[in-house]
Design an enzyme around this catalytic site. Sequence first.
Site, mmCIF file in Angstrom:
data_model
loop_
_atom_site.group_PDB
_atom_site.id
_atom_site.type_symbol
_atom_site.label_atom_id
_atom_site.label_comp_id
_atom_site.label_asym_id
_atom_site.label_seq_id
_atom_site.Cartn_x
_atom_site.Cartn_y
_atom_site.Cartn_z
ATOM 1 N N GLU A 8 -5.427 -1.320 5.103
ATOM 2 C CA GLU A 8 -5.217 -1.437 6.555
ATOM 3 C C GLU A 8 -6.500 -1.225 7.342
ATOM 4 O OE1 GLU A 8 -2.296 0.749 9.755
ATOM 5 O OE2 GLU A 8 -1.441 -0.030 7.891
ATOM 6 N N ASP A 108 -0.626 0.738 5.242
ATOM 7 C CA ASP A 108 0.261 1.904 5.338
ATOM 8 C C ASP A 108 1.665 1.531 4.869
ATOM 9 O OD1 ASP A 108 -1.657 3.623 6.217
ATOM 10 O OD2 ASP A 108 -0.941 3.752 8.279
ATOM 11 N N TYR A 324 2.233 11.544 3.853
ATOM 12 C CA TYR A 324 2.273 10.484 4.864
ATOM 13 C C TYR A 324 2.947 10.971 6.147
ATOM 14 C CZ TYR A 324 2.795 5.933 6.972
ATOM 15 O OH TYR A 324 2.723 4.881 7.835
#
Length: 711
Positions: A8, A108, A324
Site C-alpha cells: 500500500e 492493508d 492491526y
Amino acid sequence: MTTVILAEKPSQARSYVEAFQRSTKKQGYYIINDSLLPPDTVITFGFGHLVELAAPEAYDAKYKHWSLSNLPIFPAHYQFIVPTDKKAQFKIVKEWLSKADTIVVATDSDREGENIAWSIMNQAKINLKQKTIKRLWINSLEKDAIRSGFKALKDGWAFYPKYQEAQTRQISDWLIGMNGSPLYTLLLRQNGVRGVYSIGRVQTPTLYMVYQRDQAIKNFKPEPYFELNAEILANQQKFVAKLDPYQRFKDEAELMTFMQAKHVQKGSQDGLIKDVQKQAKKSASPRLFSLSALQTMINRRYHASAADVLKAVQALYEAKYLSYPRTDSQYITDQEFTYLRQNLARYQKLVSKEIALPQIEPQSRYVNGKKVQEHHAIIMTKTVPSQEQLAKLSKLEQQVYDLVLRTTLAMFADPYEYEETTIITQVGDANFKATGKVPTKQGWQALFDDHKADQQEAATLPIVHQGDQVQANLQTPQKETTPPVPFTEGTLITAMKTAGKTLDDEAAQAILKDVQGIGTSATRANVLEILKKRGYLVTEKNKLHVSEAGITLCKAVELEPLLTSPEMTAKWEQALQQISTEERTPDNFLNQIKKFVAKLIADVPTQLTGSAAIKQQIDHQQQAQKAAEVFLETPQATVLNKQKFYIVKPKQGEDFTLPKKWSSKALGKTAIKALVTKGETSKLKGFKSKKGKSFDAKLKLDGHKLSFDFD
C-alpha cells in the site's frame, strides 16, 4: 514467471523487504531473493490511493462552475485519475503489473486496502483474468507474521467483493457530495449566506448528532426538585442513606405530604437498622480494545483526538509493537492467546508494578474465534519493545501502548473482588438505603492504580447489626435537573459506532451485534477531522460544539430527515456490507443513492424557501459574520479583519487597506491602533530586509500610504 507483490505504501513495503533474506532497492520497487518466494519476485508500492475518482469537470467542462441547472450529476461510467504527484510511481507500478504472471495483493488487510489495490490494477488496464491473483492477509507486520502469511496466501479473487463494497461506498459518497454540496451551497447563497456548505453521507448525520446535543443543552430548562436523605449516626460514624425506593419531589408541598404519611420530619430523630446485607462480588477486567473503544478511552484519559489516536496506533503497528489497528472486534483467537501467554514475563517487565497473572486458560469474554471476522482486537505483538525503545516513542504512542498492554495483561489477572454492604435504615415508616464497597482482592485493578478516575469508589460504611438503634438526621436538599453532557470526540466515536444510541460502554457492546454504526472503524476519525477542518465542529476543552456555519447547515438539512438520520446511515452501511457478502449488487445500492439524490434536488429548494427557521438562522449568522469581522473600533475608524488584509473605515473619508504583514513582521492590534489613531507607531522590532537582515523602525501613515520612519 514474474511475481509482483503490491504494497500500500513505502513503509509497508520496507516491512515486507525486512522479512526476506535478500533484496535490492530500485527506484519505486525492490527485487527480492528468498527461498519462500518464486524467482523473479518484485515488491512495488503505492502512496496510499494512487487512483482517485475524477472531479465532475472531467466529465463535462460545464461542471467546473456550480449551477443548480446542472444537477443531478449522474455519470454513466465513473472515471478514475492518477493525481499528478503520483504519476511517476503509478507508471512504475503499472509496468511491473503488466509484466507479472502472479500478483500478490499485499495492501492493508481491509476493504480499503482492496479498493486501493484493485483500483490500481484496473487503472493499469491489464488483463487480470490472465494473471494469478493472490492475497496476503495478516494482522501484524512482524517478520514471523509476514513469512507465515506468505506461506499461506489466499485466493485474491475471493476478496474481490470487498473491493466492490469499498468502491461502491466511495462512489456513493461522491454522488451525495458532488450533488448535495452545490445544491445546499447555492440555495443558501440565494438566501444571502456566504461560504461553501459540504454535504456527506456520513459527515452530515454525525454533525447533526452534535447539533442536536448542543440544542438540547441550550434549550434545557433546569427544573427544581427536592430529595429526602438521611444522615445516619452509628457507632460514632456518619454515613448518608438515600430514600428507598428513591424518588424526587417536584415541590415542598409534595415532600411534606410524603413525610407526614411516613411519620417523619426534618432534623434529628430515632432510627432502626432494619437490614444488613453483605455480598461478595467479582468484576471482570475490561474487554480488549477495538479501534473505537481505544479512541474513546484515550480521549477520556488524555483528551487526544480520534485522528491522533489512530495515527499513534498505526505508528505502533508499523513499528511492529501492536496488531492491526482498524478493527471493530474486541476478541482474539486461541492462536493470539497462546503467544500472549508465552510472552507474559516479557510484557510484565514493562509494567512497574508486579502483579499475579494466574488466568492462563482462555476465557470466552476475550477469546472467541467465531467472533473474529477480518481482524482480532488490538493487542501487543510478539515484538516486545525495551524501555529504551519505548522512551523514543511520542508521548501519545507511549500512552496508547501502555493502555493496550495493561488491558491485555488484565485478561490474565484475577477478577477484582469486593464485598458490597447494603444497610437499610428505617425512620418512621420510611426506609433509607446506603451501599458501601470494600475491596477484598485487587486482582486486575492493580494494573490501573494510576487511573483511579476509571474506578468508581463507593462509601465505606460502619459495622452495624440488624436491630441497632441509630440517630437519623433527615435532610431535604433542593436540587436542579442537569442538562445533557456535550459530546467529546471519544463519546461521539461511540455514538457513531452505536448509530446514535447513547449507551454506556458495556451496554453498547451488548447491542452492537444488532446495530450497524455510522461509518467504519477506518473512516470515523477522518470524518471528525473533515468536520473540524471545514469549520463545522469546534473543540473547547475536549468538548465538541457546532459552529455558526455548522448550525446553518444543520438547520438546512434537518428538513430532509434521510440526510440527518443515524439509523438511515447505519442501514446504508449494512446494505454496503451486503455487497461484500454478495447479497446485494453495487448497481442496486447506487440506484438507491441516485433516487435519494434526485429526491433532494426536487424537495430541498421548496423546503428552504418556506423555512422560517432558516431565515432566522441566516440573519443570525450574517450578524455573527459582521461582528467577527470587526478587528478594532476607535473614535476615528472601524477596522475590519479580512483574510489577507485589514480594511480601515474612517468616520470621515474613504476606506483604505492596511497589510497584515510588513517586511516579514505581523502587524497586530497595537500597531494598527497606533496607525489609525496617531498616524504612526512607536519603534517596532522584528522587520526583515530583502536580504534577511533584521532591523527596528517606526511605521507611519501618510494619507493612506504606509512607510518606515527611521528617525
